[in-house]
Scaffold this motif. Structure first.
Motif, PDB file in Angstrom:
ATOM      1  N   PRO A  20      89.481  74.207 125.127  1.00 49.76           N
ATOM      2  CA  PRO A  20      88.245  74.209 125.922  1.00 49.76           C
ATOM      3  C   PRO A  20      88.413  74.696 127.343  1.00 49.76           C
ATOM      4  CG  PRO A  20      89.052  71.970 125.607  1.00 49.76           C
ATOM      5  CD  PRO A  20      89.869  72.852 124.710  1.00 49.76           C
ATOM      6  N   GLY A  21      89.632  74.652 127.886  1.00 49.81           N
ATOM      7  CA  GLY A  21      89.822  74.995 129.289  1.00 49.81           C
ATOM      8  C   GLY A  21      90.082  76.455 129.570  1.00 49.81           C
ATOM      9  N   ARG A  22      90.312  77.257 128.535  1.00 50.30           N
ATOM     10  CA  ARG A  22      90.646  78.660 128.799  1.00 50.30           C
ATOM     11  C   ARG A  22      89.393  79.447 129.187  1.00 50.30           C
ATOM     12  NH1 ARG A  22      89.048  82.298 124.976  1.00 50.30           N
ATOM     13  NH2 ARG A  22      88.566  81.517 122.880  1.00 50.30           N
ATOM     14  N   PRO A  23      89.556  80.537 129.957  1.00 47.06           N
ATOM     15  CA  PRO A  23      88.395  81.378 130.286  1.00 47.06           C
ATOM     16  C   PRO A  23      87.805  82.015 129.030  1.00 47.06           C
ATOM     17  CG  PRO A  23      90.268  81.878 131.706  1.00 47.06           C
ATOM     18  CD  PRO A  23      90.786  81.003 130.609  1.00 47.06           C
ATOM     19  N   LEU A  24      86.493  82.125 128.995  1.00 47.98           N
ATOM     20  CA  LEU A  24      85.829  82.819 127.900  1.00 47.98           C
ATOM     21  C   LEU A  24      85.044  84.016 128.422  1.00 47.98           C
ATOM     22  CD1 LEU A  24      85.095  83.064 124.919  1.00 47.98           C
ATOM     23  CD2 LEU A  24      83.173  81.500 125.342  1.00 47.98           C
ATOM     24  N   VAL A  40      85.641  78.029 128.177  1.00 47.23           N
ATOM     25  CA  VAL A  40      84.968  77.756 126.899  1.00 47.23           C
ATOM     26  C   VAL A  40      84.088  76.518 127.032  1.00 47.23           C
ATOM     27  CG1 VAL A  40      85.299  77.164 124.478  1.00 47.23           C
ATOM     28  CG2 VAL A  40      86.826  78.824 125.553  1.00 47.23           C
ATOM     29  N   ALA A  41      84.596  75.466 127.666  1.00 43.19           N
ATOM     30  CA  ALA A  41      83.836  74.222 127.790  1.00 43.19           C
ATOM     31  C   ALA A  41      82.576  74.404 128.630  1.00 43.19           C
ATOM     32  CB  ALA A  41      84.712  73.126 128.385  1.00 43.19           C
ATOM     33  N   THR A  42      82.689  75.112 129.747  1.00 42.04           N
ATOM     34  CA  THR A  42      81.522  75.321 130.608  1.00 42.04           C
ATOM     35  C   THR A  42      80.491  76.189 129.914  1.00 42.04           C
ATOM     36  OG1 THR A  42      82.893  75.100 132.588  1.00 42.04           O
ATOM     37  CG2 THR A  42      80.757  76.174 132.852  1.00 42.04           C
ATOM     38  N   PHE A  43      80.953  77.254 129.271  1.00 49.26           N
ATOM     39  CA  PHE A  43      80.041  78.121 128.531  1.00 49.26           C
ATOM     40  C   PHE A  43      79.345  77.337 127.425  1.00 49.26           C
ATOM     41  CE2 PHE A  43      79.034  81.240 125.222  1.00 49.26           C
ATOM     42  CZ  PHE A  43      78.393  82.230 125.948  1.00 49.26           C
ATOM     43  N   ALA A  44      80.092  76.527 126.680  1.00 45.77           N
ATOM     44  CA  ALA A  44      79.507  75.743 125.588  1.00 45.77           C
ATOM     45  C   ALA A  44      78.487  74.742 126.105  1.00 45.77           C
ATOM     46  CB  ALA A  44      80.609  75.032 124.813  1.00 45.77           C
TER      47      ALA A  44
END
Length: 251
Positions: A20-24, A40-44
């Motif tokens: 979840p912490g990697r850039p997406l 990934v987490a922020t985008f989700a």
């Protein structure tokens, strides 16, 4: 990413479970100097809130058509995944008059007024800022989305074989989006997790959507999405490629 992922929303869930912490998505607007990086987490989280807005407040249901009158932008990517999560058809650049919901940027508000259903406007300002005054006849996305829930569950299961995306006159099911993104990944230079693609392509073709979102998502990679990339000279572009650790470009 897993073999059981059959929709773009499935791909995002798998990415969230894996790392979840990697850039997406890293977004640049070279007309304004904006840079936004979403893990990934922020985008989700943005996708979950937007999905709740779409399903609950805008009353969109599977099979409905959502016209996305938006440029290549990180918020457009959010809306594409929200549409997949709810099971509605994302009609990129589609006819607002034939849509159940229209989502418009500031440059397409006049065309968006043709929609007789719900209308949402995005200011596309840095940090997701709101309009100074909401356009008449539209809900301001930046005002409506923050209060939405951080978790999303569709009212009805999403069928991966149903229409999910229309772009440049071509219709795709959700499963076709996933399958094609995976199949075309090698041609884009996406070799698997860790691949980082810089895209300056607009979102008005499959090629632009695949390079700017679906391909990286389907392969465990990430995208550096650049709007107005033509404003950069080759030296500045080379510096960005180096600083962002880009492995492949599409422009």
């Amino acid at each position: 990413m897993t073999a059981t992922d059959r929709t773009p929303a499935d791909l995002l869930r798998s990415a969230l479970a894996a790392d979840p912490g990697r850039p997406l998505v890293t977004f640049y607007d070279d007309a304004t100097g904006e840079r936004v990086e979403l893990s990934v987490a922020t985008f989700a989280n943005w996708v979950a809130k937007t999905s709740n807005l779409l399903q609950s407040d805008l009353a969109a249901a599977p099979g409905d058509r959502v016209a996305l009158l938006l440029p290549a932008h990180w918020q457009t990517a959010v809306w594409l995944l929200a549409c997949s999560s709810v099971g509605v058809i994302a009609d990129v650049g589609g006819d607002a008059g034939a849509a159940d919901v229209v989502v418009s940027g500031p440059d397409s508000l006049d065309a968006a007024l043709a929609c007789s259903g719900e209308r949402v406007a995005l200011a596309l300002r840095p940090l997701g800022g709101r309009f100074p005054q909401a356009p008449s006849g539209f809900a301001d996305y930046a005002v409506e989305v923050p209060s939405q829930g951080d978790r999303f569950a569709p009212f009805a299961p999403v069928d991966p074989e149903e229409p999910a995306l229309i772009v440049a006159g071509r219709e795709f099911s959700a499963a076709e989006v996933v399958d094609r993104a995976r199949a075309e990944a090698p041609g884009l230079g996406l070799t698997g997790p860790g691949s980082r693609l810089l895209s300056g392509l607009p979102y008005d073709t499959w090629e632009g959507l695949n390079a700017g979102l679906f391909g990286p998502l389907a392969t465990g990679g990430s995208v550096v999405l650049c709007r107005h990339l033509e404003r950069l000279d080759e030296e500045a572009l080379a510096k960005r490629i180096e600083s962002e650790r880009v492995s492949v470009t599409a422009r």
